[in-house]
Write a protein that holds these residues in place. Sequence first.
Motif, PDB file in Angstrom:
ATOM      1  N   SER A  52      63.716 -26.070 -14.763  1.00  5.65           N
ATOM      2  CA  SER A  52      63.706 -27.571 -14.334  1.00  5.65           C
ATOM      3  C   SER A  52      64.702 -27.832 -13.108  1.00  5.65           C
ATOM      4  CB  SER A  52      64.328 -28.471 -15.276  1.00  5.65           C
ATOM      5  OG  SER A  52      64.280 -29.648 -14.995  1.00  5.65           O
ATOM      6  N   LEU A  53      64.173 -27.908 -11.967  1.00  4.06           N
ATOM      7  CA  LEU A  53      64.917 -28.185 -10.881  1.00  4.06           C
ATOM      8  C   LEU A  53      65.350 -29.675 -10.783  1.00  4.06           C
ATOM      9  CD1 LEU A  53      63.016 -26.293  -8.041  1.00  4.06           C
ATOM     10  CD2 LEU A  53      65.401 -26.065  -8.607  1.00  4.06           C
ATOM     11  N   ASP A  54      64.500 -30.521 -11.428  1.00  8.37           N
ATOM     12  CA  ASP A  54      64.798 -31.796 -11.683  1.00  8.37           C
ATOM     13  C   ASP A  54      66.454 -31.872 -12.147  1.00  8.37           C
ATOM     14  OD1 ASP A  54      64.265 -34.618 -10.951  1.00  8.37           O
ATOM     15  OD2 ASP A  54      63.896 -34.819 -12.919  1.00  8.37           O
ATOM     16  N   HIS A  55      66.368 -31.350 -13.360  1.00  9.04           N
ATOM     17  CA  HIS A  55      67.585 -31.514 -14.204  1.00  9.04           C
ATOM     18  C   HIS A  55      68.704 -30.854 -13.374  1.00  9.04           C
ATOM     19  CE1 HIS A  55      70.317 -31.147 -17.394  1.00  9.04           C
ATOM     20  NE2 HIS A  55      70.462 -29.590 -17.293  1.00  9.04           N
ATOM     21  N   ALA A  56      68.495 -29.955 -12.543  1.00  9.36           N
ATOM     22  CA  ALA A  56      69.774 -29.430 -11.723  1.00  9.36           C
ATOM     23  C   ALA A  56      70.144 -30.548 -10.762  1.00  9.36           C
ATOM     24  CB  ALA A  56      69.268 -28.291 -11.002  1.00  9.36           C
ATOM     25  N   ARG A  57      69.165 -31.291 -10.163  1.00  4.98           N
ATOM     26  CA  ARG A  57      69.632 -32.296  -9.277  1.00  4.98           C
ATOM     27  C   ARG A  57      70.298 -33.484 -10.038  1.00  4.98           C
ATOM     28  NH1 ARG A  57      64.540 -35.587  -6.324  1.00  4.98           N
ATOM     29  NH2 ARG A  57      64.383 -36.166  -8.669  1.00  4.98           N
ATOM     30  N   GLU A  58      69.939 -33.687 -11.136  1.00  6.37           N
ATOM     31  CA  GLU A  58      70.671 -34.846 -11.935  1.00  6.37           C
ATOM     32  C   GLU A  58      72.062 -34.446 -12.324  1.00  6.37           C
ATOM     33  OE1 GLU A  58      67.991 -35.913 -15.400  1.00  6.37           O
ATOM     34  OE2 GLU A  58      66.464 -36.722 -14.142  1.00  6.37           O
ATOM     35  N   ARG A  59      72.081 -33.309 -12.399  1.00  9.00           N
ATOM     36  CA  ARG A  59      73.228 -32.804 -12.983  1.00  9.00           C
ATOM     37  C   ARG A  59      74.577 -32.689 -11.789  1.00  9.00           C
ATOM     38  NH1 ARG A  59      75.194 -29.635 -17.409  1.00  9.00           N
ATOM     39  NH2 ARG A  59      77.335 -29.447 -17.540  1.00  9.00           N
ATOM     40  N   ALA A  60      73.984 -32.352 -10.682  1.00  8.68           N
ATOM     41  CA  ALA A  60      74.789 -32.284  -9.493  1.00  8.68           C
ATOM     42  C   ALA A  60      75.303 -33.862  -9.045  1.00  8.68           C
ATOM     43  CB  ALA A  60      74.198 -31.610  -8.479  1.00  8.68           C
ATOM     44  N   GLN A  61      74.300 -34.701  -9.443  1.00  7.07           N
ATOM     45  CA  GLN A  61      74.679 -35.950  -8.982  1.00  7.07           C
ATOM     46  C   GLN A  61      75.628 -36.612 -10.098  1.00  7.07           C
ATOM     47  OE1 GLN A  61      73.277 -37.459  -5.979  1.00  7.07           O
ATOM     48  NE2 GLN A  61      74.985 -38.779  -6.490  1.00  7.07           N
ATOM     49  N   ARG A  62      75.546 -36.160 -11.200  1.00  8.18           N
ATOM     50  CA  ARG A  62      76.436 -36.589 -12.387  1.00  8.18           C
ATOM     51  C   ARG A  62      77.910 -35.939 -12.139  1.00  8.18           C
ATOM     52  NH1 ARG A  62      73.445 -35.943 -16.178  1.00  8.18           N
ATOM     53  NH2 ARG A  62      73.927 -33.982 -16.905  1.00  8.18           N
ATOM     54  N   HIS A  63      77.888 -34.769 -11.569  1.00  6.06           N
ATOM     55  CA  HIS A  63      79.400 -34.347 -11.158  1.00  6.06           C
ATOM     56  C   HIS A  63      79.776 -34.765 -10.193  1.00  6.06           C
ATOM     57  CE1 HIS A  63      79.519 -30.960 -14.164  1.00  6.06           C
ATOM     58  NE2 HIS A  63      78.433 -30.539 -13.747  1.00  6.06           N
ATOM     59  N   ALA A  64      78.915 -35.184  -8.991  1.00  4.77           N
ATOM     60  CA  ALA A  64      79.747 -35.981  -7.905  1.00  4.77           C
ATOM     61  C   ALA A  64      80.192 -37.201  -8.104  1.00  4.77           C
ATOM     62  CB  ALA A  64      78.409 -36.173  -6.833  1.00  4.77           C
ATOM     63  N   GLU A  65      79.358 -38.130  -9.120  1.00  6.50           N
ATOM     64  CA  GLU A  65      79.814 -39.270  -9.651  1.00  6.50           C
ATOM     65  C   GLU A  65      81.016 -39.172 -10.549  1.00  6.50           C
ATOM     66  OE1 GLU A  65      76.787 -41.105 -11.584  1.00  6.50           O
ATOM     67  OE2 GLU A  65      75.360 -41.247  -9.906  1.00  6.50           O
ATOM     68  N   ASP A  66      81.290 -38.200 -11.233  1.00 12.93           N
ATOM     69  CA  ASP A  66      82.474 -37.877 -12.181  1.00 12.93           C
ATOM     70  C   ASP A  66      84.041 -37.662 -11.201  1.00 12.93           C
ATOM     71  OD1 ASP A  66      81.009 -38.235 -14.351  1.00 12.93           O
ATOM     72  OD2 ASP A  66      80.964 -36.008 -14.658  1.00 12.93           O
ATOM     73  N   LEU A  67      83.782 -37.198  -9.961  1.00  9.34           N
ATOM     74  CA  LEU A  67      84.493 -36.894  -9.116  1.00  9.34           C
ATOM     75  C   LEU A  67      84.978 -38.461  -8.401  1.00  9.34           C
ATOM     76  CD1 LEU A  67      83.832 -33.704  -7.438  1.00  9.34           C
ATOM     77  CD2 LEU A  67      85.850 -34.157  -8.971  1.00  9.34           C
ATOM     78  N   GLY A  68      84.016 -39.498  -8.625  1.00  9.52           N
ATOM     79  CA  GLY A  68      84.292 -40.834  -7.572  1.00  9.52           C
ATOM     80  C   GLY A  68      83.995 -40.665  -6.497  1.00  9.52           C
ATOM     81  N   THR A  69      83.087 -39.715  -6.190  1.00  9.20           N
ATOM     82  CA  THR A  69      82.500 -39.907  -4.570  1.00  9.20           C
ATOM     83  C   THR A  69      81.610 -40.933  -4.518  1.00  9.20           C
ATOM     84  OG1 THR A  69      82.697 -37.257  -5.163  1.00  9.20           O
ATOM     85  CG2 THR A  69      81.543 -38.167  -3.075  1.00  9.20           C
ATOM     86  N   GLY A  70      81.789 -41.569  -3.432  1.00  9.79           N
ATOM     87  CA  GLY A  70      81.008 -42.715  -2.981  1.00  9.79           C
ATOM     88  C   GLY A  70      81.180 -42.890  -1.346  1.00  9.79           C
ATOM     89  N   PHE A  71      80.158 -43.738  -1.172  1.00 12.62           N
ATOM     90  CA  PHE A  71      80.248 -44.341   0.279  1.00 12.62           C
ATOM     91  C   PHE A  71      79.979 -45.554   0.368  1.00 12.62           C
ATOM     92  CE2 PHE A  71      76.133 -42.978  -0.006  1.00 12.62           C
ATOM     93  CZ  PHE A  71      75.100 -43.544   1.172  1.00 12.62           C
TER      94      PHE A  71
END
Length: 827
Positions: free
Chosen positions: A57-76
Amino acid sequence: MASRAVTGLFDAGTIADRWIGDYCAPGRVSDMLCSRAPGDEGWTAMLEELAAFGGESLDHARERAQRHAEDLGTGFRIAGEGEERPWPLSPVPLMIPAAEWATIEQGIIQRADLIEAIVADFYGEGRLVAEGHLPAALVTGSPFFLRPLVGLKPPGGHHLQFIAADLGRGPDGAWRVLSDHLRAPAGAGYALENRLAMSRMLGGLQTRLNIERQAPFFAAFREGIAASCRRADPRIALLTPGRLNPSYAEQAHLARYLGLLLVEGADLSVIDDSLYVRTIAGLKRVDAVWRRVDPRLLDPLAFDSHSTIGVAGLVDALAAGNVVVANAPGAGVVESAAFAAFLPWLSQIMRGEKLKLPTTATWWCGQGSERAVVAEKLDSLVIAPAFGNTARGLPDGPMLGSELSGDARAALLADLERRPQDYVGREIVNLSTMPVVSGDRLEPRPFILRVFAARGADGSWQVLPGGFARIGEHPDPRATVMGDGTWSADVCVHGAQPVEPVTLLPSGDSTALRRNPGTLPSRVADNLFWLGRYLERGESLLGVLRVLLGNSISAESGAALAATTVRRLVDMVVGAGAAPAPDSYRRNDLQQFVTTAMADTEAWHSVRAINRQARLIGQGSRERLAADMIRLLDAPFPTRGGLLDKAGSLQRRYSALAGLSAEHMARTDAWRFHDLGRRLERAMAVTRVVRTFSVADATGDDLSTLLDLADSQISYRQRYPTGMARVPALDLVVLDPGNPRSIAFQLGAIAEHLAKLPVLSDDGLAEPQQALAREIEAIISTTRAADIDAPLLGDIDMRLARLSDAIGRRYFLQGAEPLRAAGLVLA
């Protein structure tokens, strides 16, 4: 166990091979994955790690990567928008072999040295223009040329400390520079956050592929700025335009990671040609500034007099050699699109060598022959502003000449004839592609690589291994069509040689121990103080609404409060400006009243409006707050369930925020200001509750409501099981120093905080805010419960308001008055 691990790897390898086979089947010869050199296993290993992590599931990988970015507080933030967006991170990093990266690294270092020499000439001898190598209009006609800096040699001798460049990879595999970023290069923080997020998801990739680490680059940059300062242990600040800047989240992350003070222009002041930061302990010397402010807004006395985000006198401090500014203002003159046309020629005459990374072919229309070329080849070029982002004939920025028609084409040609110097023609660059996740499959998308270089302690350039990739939304490979991109990706430089596990955290044996957390700017203290006050204010208002909901509006039987008690609760809400008075005290009108007081966003100081203020303050102090606290502050207002459900959800959020500040914030001055705000607001709230519900003829409902709002119901019933009485309730809520919700307890905490905060003199006398706190504490400690009445409580309320003002005058350094006040520490 071993066989299972091998089986798992084999399964992951099978999945990765299938992904690669399906992706490359159409013959994508210009793609980074499909055109990799024989023996390059980087892409295969990365996709195997991705498959081992998420299966097919590549879609699962994309969701997980986005969740890690949000956990770091990354935004723009998009310019003009109020809310931050989550940083879009692709789960598929860009893989670059070390040998290919070496070519990029050498080209960037060569380019950085060349640009440094050009900028030094512009603000020094001016030989390039005087000897006819460059048209004078290219330099002095640029809005990025800052005439007040002519003849000024920056401290340390370098105009540039940090640069960035956007690179494109052509279908033939060759890299070229699309643009340079010199004024306030952004994105290094995003590269760092991308790497942190991907390390959490693909942790095994680091050692498996010997991926180059980023920490040595950032350490070298910090040491390089420090080496240019006059003091051995310099204080370095990152100057931000503020939380509304599109990349503020990145700036906050960089400041936290590098151990820099994150400051705004209002935090700084120049005195006697030296730069100081306003702190709770007075004015403290700043030795270097990494600026992310446009240079034209940097000093209203030297450049744009309308600027409100700069520092008056900063150029004087720079000229005196007392502060390092990275990059020195004025370097952006070489950043303009027009200048790209001259860099190849300048490299030949100044260094006797060709550019190792060629620049996109560019024709500046300020020259007659070049203007004729652009007019002749208009349909096969990109037409762009020569200086800045727009020109009169290109109101929407760069355009493909072939897409200009009708009135737009006529307007461009007319303005090109009138002001040719405002335009350039550039070749259309076709970009290589890289795989991204689209749905549940890999799709090719064009990308641009942003790379960064910084000076180390010895003055030489270090290049960040990797940078970050910006990925287009559509398959069209033309760089102009791609624009700013839709997704980002980590960039991994991998090779055969093992990589030393370097980190910015020094070893425990070599680090000088310290328990002083460092300088606390007055603005940050102000923010934390008011964050505490707004959170406490919102929770207090919510408490009144919950009592209304639980004991009156939602009551199905005779458990409802008496009408007089309900009226007093309503008056408190109206007095707080949270909602207009209801038409009646019927159930429906009260429900609408509570709905407004809880969720209105337009005209009333509702719970939601108070939470919004807290969120804005949190966004402006994110370098000081834990990621969990930022997430709770940013959480959307609850929309599910009835009023009681929403109120309960908000209460749990307030409790979580209070727990985080109580249990996870180190007991530093920053925490003291946050808790000071909470204690002061709580003392004021409890004082008003007592004034409302402890009247001489208070009923049982009044006293029960008083105890509910003061969170003291259980304590009272344990202490006085016989029933409600006014004097015992007052003693518990007002005078009992052991009750953590009482006024006495808040005043004790306030006095303790103020006693431990810095003072500006060593005479041992109490400062005004300390004296006021002691006065109020003395009044409470010498009062008997039976003597508590409305005049006394009114006096306490006014004294608390004066104490708040005194804290602001002393610590938050509002306006210019404190700069002239006696006793300020200059260190």
